[in-house]
Design a protein around this motif. Sequence first.
Motif, PDB file in Angstrom:
ATOM      1  N   ILE A  35       0.988  -1.227   0.067  1.00 43.85           N
ATOM      2  CA  ILE A  35       0.345   0.430   0.054  1.00 43.85           C
ATOM      3  C   ILE A  35       0.725   0.878  -0.197  1.00 43.85           C
ATOM      4  N   PRO A  36       0.814   2.055  -1.366  1.00 40.17           N
ATOM      5  CA  PRO A  36       1.760   2.963  -0.920  1.00 40.17           C
ATOM      6  C   PRO A  36       1.263   4.269   0.344  1.00 40.17           C
ATOM      7  N   GLY A  37       2.876   4.625   1.015  1.00 42.21           N
ATOM      8  CA  GLY A  37       1.801   5.277   2.185  1.00 42.21           C
ATOM      9  C   GLY A  37       2.606   4.384   3.248  1.00 42.21           C
ATOM     10  N   VAL A  38       2.621   3.319   3.404  1.00 44.83           N
ATOM     11  CA  VAL A  38       2.907   2.372   4.551  1.00 44.83           C
ATOM     12  C   VAL A  38       4.409   1.984   4.391  1.00 44.83           C
ATOM     13  N   GLY A  39       4.673   2.098   5.116  1.00 37.91           N
ATOM     14  CA  GLY A  39       6.592   1.786   5.644  1.00 37.91           C
ATOM     15  C   GLY A  39       6.855   1.388   6.413  1.00 37.91           C
ATOM     16  N   THR A  40       7.929   1.178   6.802  1.00 36.66           N
ATOM     17  CA  THR A  40       8.480   0.011   7.442  1.00 36.66           C
ATOM     18  C   THR A  40       8.084  -0.184   9.091  1.00 36.66           C
ATOM     19  N   ALA A  41       7.859   1.165   9.068  1.00 32.54           N
ATOM     20  CA  ALA A  41       7.725   1.209  10.817  1.00 32.54           C
ATOM     21  C   ALA A  41       5.626   0.931  11.066  1.00 32.54           C
ATOM     22  N   TYR A  42       5.358   1.422  10.151  1.00 34.93           N
ATOM     23  CA  TYR A  42       3.840   1.530   9.887  1.00 34.93           C
ATOM     24  C   TYR A  42       3.495  -0.329   9.750  1.00 34.93           C
ATOM     25  N   VAL A  43       4.329  -1.094   8.943  1.00 33.76           N
ATOM     26  CA  VAL A  43       4.210  -2.596   8.962  1.00 33.76           C
ATOM     27  C   VAL A  43       4.354  -3.050  10.007  1.00 33.76           C
ATOM     28  N   ALA A  44       5.496  -2.729  10.977  1.00 28.14           N
ATOM     29  CA  ALA A  44       6.026  -3.671  11.482  1.00 28.14           C
ATOM     30  C   ALA A  44       5.103  -3.365  12.887  1.00 28.14           C
ATOM     31  N   ARG A  45       4.581  -2.440  12.897  1.00 33.74           N
ATOM     32  CA  ARG A  45       3.201  -1.670  13.986  1.00 33.74           C
ATOM     33  C   ARG A  45       2.126  -2.353  13.976  1.00 33.74           C
ATOM     34  N   LEU A  46       1.657  -2.873  12.462  1.00 34.29           N
ATOM     35  CA  LEU A  46       0.221  -3.499  12.000  1.00 34.29           C
ATOM     36  C   LEU A  46       0.720  -4.466  12.360  1.00 34.29           C
ATOM     37  N   ASN A  71      -5.262   4.132  13.033  1.00 36.00           N
ATOM     38  CA  ASN A  71      -5.000   5.826  12.723  1.00 36.00           C
ATOM     39  C   ASN A  71      -3.339   5.570  14.404  1.00 36.00           C
ATOM     40  N   ARG A  72      -4.368   5.233  15.504  1.00 33.67           N
ATOM     41  CA  ARG A  72      -3.570   4.827  16.774  1.00 33.67           C
ATOM     42  C   ARG A  72      -2.010   4.055  16.572  1.00 33.67           C
ATOM     43  N   LEU A  73      -2.177   2.494  15.941  1.00 35.52           N
ATOM     44  CA  LEU A  73      -1.299   1.887  15.838  1.00 35.52           C
ATOM     45  C   LEU A  73       0.058   2.325  14.167  1.00 35.52           C
ATOM     46  N   CYS A  74      -0.202   3.189  13.618  1.00 37.49           N
ATOM     47  CA  CYS A  74       0.285   3.714  11.806  1.00 37.49           C
ATOM     48  C   CYS A  74       0.800   4.766  13.116  1.00 37.49           C
ATOM     49  N   LYS A  75       1.032   5.608  14.080  1.00 34.98           N
ATOM     50  CA  LYS A  75       1.243   6.510  14.793  1.00 34.98           C
ATOM     51  C   LYS A  75       1.855   6.167  15.627  1.00 34.98           C
ATOM     52  N   GLY A  76       1.407   5.123  16.238  1.00 37.69           N
ATOM     53  CA  GLY A  76       3.206   4.923  17.381  1.00 37.69           C
ATOM     54  C   GLY A  76       2.669   5.628  18.556  1.00 37.69           C
ATOM     55  N   ASP A  77       3.392   5.870  19.573  1.00 40.52           N
ATOM     56  CA  ASP A  77       3.723   7.140  20.713  1.00 40.52           C
ATOM     57  C   ASP A  77       4.729   8.916  19.941  1.00 40.52           C
ATOM     58  N   ASN A  78       4.992   8.684  18.575  1.00 38.92           N
ATOM     59  CA  ASN A  78       5.198   9.617  17.772  1.00 38.92           C
ATOM     60  C   ASN A  78       4.325  10.942  17.933  1.00 38.92           C
ATOM     61  N   ARG A  79       4.630  11.747  18.782  1.00 35.54           N
ATOM     62  CA  ARG A  79       3.499  13.054  18.159  1.00 35.54           C
ATOM     63  C   ARG A  79       3.946  14.326  17.297  1.00 35.54           C
ATOM     64  N   SER A  82       4.433  11.366  11.007  1.00 35.99           N
ATOM     65  CA  SER A  82       3.414  12.541   9.627  1.00 35.99           C
ATOM     66  C   SER A  82       2.150  11.899   9.225  1.00 35.99           C
ATOM     67  N   LEU A  83       1.974  10.780  10.453  1.00 39.14           N
ATOM     68  CA  LEU A  83       0.530  10.610   9.367  1.00 39.14           C
ATOM     69  C   LEU A  83      -0.487  11.315   9.807  1.00 39.14           C
ATOM     70  N   ASN A  84      -1.464  11.759   8.775  1.00 44.27           N
ATOM     71  CA  ASN A  84      -2.174  13.163   9.654  1.00 44.27           C
ATOM     72  C   ASN A  84      -3.633  11.979   8.239  1.00 44.27           C
ATOM     73  N   ASP A  85      -4.754  12.581   8.370  1.00 45.23           N
ATOM     74  CA  ASP A  85      -6.642  11.876   8.119  1.00 45.23           C
ATOM     75  C   ASP A  85      -6.410  11.645   6.725  1.00 45.23           C
ATOM     76  N   ALA A  86      -5.732  12.616   5.745  1.00 47.70           N
ATOM     77  CA  ALA A  86      -5.606  12.596   4.246  1.00 47.70           C
ATOM     78  C   ALA A  86      -4.628  11.840   4.323  1.00 47.70           C
ATOM     79  N   LYS A  87      -3.637  10.997   4.492  1.00 50.58           N
ATOM     80  CA  LYS A  87      -3.174   9.939   4.124  1.00 50.58           C
ATOM     81  C   LYS A  87      -3.721   9.043   4.334  1.00 50.58           C
ATOM     82  N   LEU A  88      -3.981   8.654   5.953  1.00 52.74           N
ATOM     83  CA  LEU A  88      -4.858   7.435   6.139  1.00 52.74           C
ATOM     84  C   LEU A  88      -5.572   7.433   5.649  1.00 52.74           C
ATOM     85  N   GLN A  89      -6.545   8.256   4.747  1.00 54.12           N
ATOM     86  CA  GLN A  89      -7.734   8.409   4.113  1.00 54.12           C
ATOM     87  C   GLN A  89      -7.247   7.494   2.620  1.00 54.12           C
ATOM     88  N   THR A  90      -5.999   8.238   2.059  1.00 56.76           N
ATOM     89  CA  THR A  90      -5.486   7.610   0.460  1.00 56.76           C
ATOM     90  C   THR A  90      -5.090   6.272   0.928  1.00 56.76           C
TER      91      THR A  90
END
Length: 123
Positions: A35-46, A71-79, A82-90
Amino acid sequence: TELTSDPIAVQVGRMWSKRRKTESEVTPDDSINQIPGVGTAYVARLQLQGVHSIRQFAVMSSTAEGRETLNRLCKGDNRRNSLNDAKLQTMIEHANAVVQAEVVKRARMHEAPLPLESPPTSP
Protein backbone atom coordinates in the motif's frame (compact mmCIF):
# COMPACT_ATOMS: atom_id res chain seq x y z
CA THR A 1 58.65 10.12 0.96
CA GLU A 2 56.11 8.16 -0.92
CA LEU A 3 53.36 6.24 0.83
CA THR A 4 52.60 2.77 -0.46
CA SER A 5 50.33 0.03 0.69
CA ASP A 6 49.14 -3.35 -0.35
CA PRO A 7 46.16 -3.34 -2.70
CA ILE A 8 42.83 -3.20 -0.91
CA ALA A 9 39.60 -4.82 -1.95
CA VAL A 10 36.37 -2.90 -1.67
CA GLN A 11 33.16 -4.83 -1.57
CA VAL A 12 30.07 -2.99 -2.61
CA GLY A 13 26.79 -4.34 -1.38
CA ARG A 14 23.24 -3.36 -2.00
CA MET A 15 20.49 -3.46 0.54
CA TRP A 16 17.79 -5.84 -0.47
CA SER A 17 14.42 -4.26 -0.87
CA LYS A 18 11.19 -5.79 -1.96
CA ARG A 19 9.89 -4.36 -5.18
CA ARG A 20 6.55 -2.64 -4.96
CA LYS A 21 4.12 -4.32 -7.33
CA THR A 22 2.26 -2.43 -10.01
CA GLU A 23 -1.36 -1.58 -9.34
CA SER A 24 -2.57 -4.43 -11.58
CA GLU A 25 -0.33 -6.99 -9.81
CA VAL A 26 -1.43 -6.24 -6.23
CA THR A 27 -3.94 -8.60 -4.65
CA PRO A 28 -5.81 -8.39 -1.34
CA ASP A 29 -3.60 -11.14 0.10
CA ASP A 30 -0.39 -9.19 -0.54
CA SER A 31 1.53 -7.64 2.33
CA ILE A 32 0.44 -4.25 3.61
CA ASN A 33 3.81 -2.87 2.50
CA GLN A 34 2.34 -2.85 -1.02
CA ILE A 35 0.00 0.00 0.00
CA PRO A 36 1.58 3.32 -1.00
CA GLY A 37 2.41 5.30 2.12
CA VAL A 38 2.77 2.24 4.35
CA GLY A 39 6.45 2.14 5.23
CA THR A 40 8.52 -0.14 7.41
CA ALA A 41 7.53 1.54 10.68
CA TYR A 42 3.81 1.23 9.91
CA VAL A 43 4.27 -2.36 8.73
CA ALA A 44 6.05 -3.33 11.95
CA ARG A 45 3.36 -1.78 14.16
CA LEU A 46 0.48 -3.26 12.18
CA GLN A 47 2.00 -6.74 11.96
CA LEU A 48 2.49 -6.81 15.73
CA GLN A 49 -1.28 -6.46 15.97
CA GLY A 50 -1.96 -9.19 13.39
CA VAL A 51 -2.59 -6.99 10.35
CA HIS A 52 -0.48 -8.53 7.59
CA SER A 53 -2.48 -8.31 4.36
CA ILE A 54 -4.16 -5.57 2.36
CA ARG A 55 -7.47 -7.40 2.91
CA GLN A 56 -7.03 -7.28 6.71
CA PHE A 57 -6.17 -3.57 6.50
CA ALA A 58 -9.29 -2.88 4.40
CA VAL A 59 -11.55 -4.88 6.72
CA MET A 60 -10.18 -3.08 9.77
CA SER A 61 -10.78 0.30 8.14
CA SER A 62 -14.42 -0.51 7.41
CA THR A 63 -15.57 0.48 10.92
CA ALA A 64 -15.02 3.67 12.87
CA GLU A 65 -13.40 1.69 15.69
CA GLY A 66 -11.11 -0.14 13.28
CA ARG A 67 -10.14 3.09 11.56
CA GLU A 68 -9.27 4.66 14.92
CA THR A 69 -7.19 1.59 15.77
CA LEU A 70 -5.34 1.87 12.45
CA ASN A 71 -4.68 5.53 13.12
CA ARG A 72 -3.34 4.77 16.60
CA LEU A 73 -1.22 1.83 15.42
CA CYS A 74 0.34 3.75 12.55
CA LYS A 75 1.08 6.85 14.59
CA GLY A 76 2.48 5.01 17.56
CA ASP A 77 3.73 7.16 20.42
CA ASN A 78 5.47 9.68 18.18
CA ARG A 79 3.61 13.00 18.32
CA ARG A 80 5.64 14.24 15.35
CA ASN A 81 4.53 11.34 13.14
CA SER A 82 3.55 12.62 9.71
CA LEU A 83 0.39 10.52 9.47
CA ASN A 84 -2.64 12.75 9.11
CA ASP A 85 -6.26 12.04 8.23
CA ALA A 86 -5.69 12.67 4.51
CA LYS A 87 -2.72 10.28 4.34
CA LEU A 88 -4.58 7.58 6.26
CA GLN A 89 -7.61 8.04 4.01
CA THR A 90 -5.43 7.63 0.91
CA MET A 91 -3.98 4.39 2.31
CA ILE A 92 -7.49 3.11 3.12
CA GLU A 93 -8.81 4.04 -0.33
CA HIS A 94 -5.94 2.18 -1.99
CA ALA A 95 -6.55 -0.94 0.12
CA ASN A 96 -10.29 -0.80 -0.63
CA ALA A 97 -9.61 -0.37 -4.38
CA VAL A 98 -7.40 -3.49 -4.37
CA VAL A 99 -10.08 -5.54 -2.62
CA GLN A 100 -12.83 -4.21 -4.90
CA ALA A 101 -10.78 -4.98 -8.03
CA GLU A 102 -10.40 -8.57 -6.83
CA VAL A 103 -14.16 -8.85 -6.25
CA VAL A 104 -14.83 -7.61 -9.80
CA LYS A 105 -12.18 -9.93 -11.24
CA ARG A 106 -13.68 -12.96 -9.50
CA ALA A 107 -17.20 -12.03 -10.59
CA ARG A 108 -16.04 -11.86 -14.20
CA MET A 109 -14.37 -15.26 -13.93
CA HIS A 110 -17.65 -16.83 -12.83
CA GLU A 111 -19.75 -15.30 -15.61
CA ALA A 112 -20.76 -17.86 -18.22
CA PRO A 113 -19.40 -17.00 -21.66
CA LEU A 114 -21.98 -16.33 -24.32
CA PRO A 115 -22.12 -18.99 -27.04
CA LEU A 116 -20.86 -17.79 -30.40
CA GLU A 117 -23.49 -19.74 -32.32
CA SER A 118 -26.14 -22.30 -31.67
CA PRO A 119 -25.03 -25.92 -31.75
CA PRO A 120 -26.00 -27.77 -34.95
CA THR A 121 -29.25 -29.71 -34.79
CA SER A 122 -29.64 -33.21 -36.20
CA PRO A 123 -32.22 -33.77 -38.92
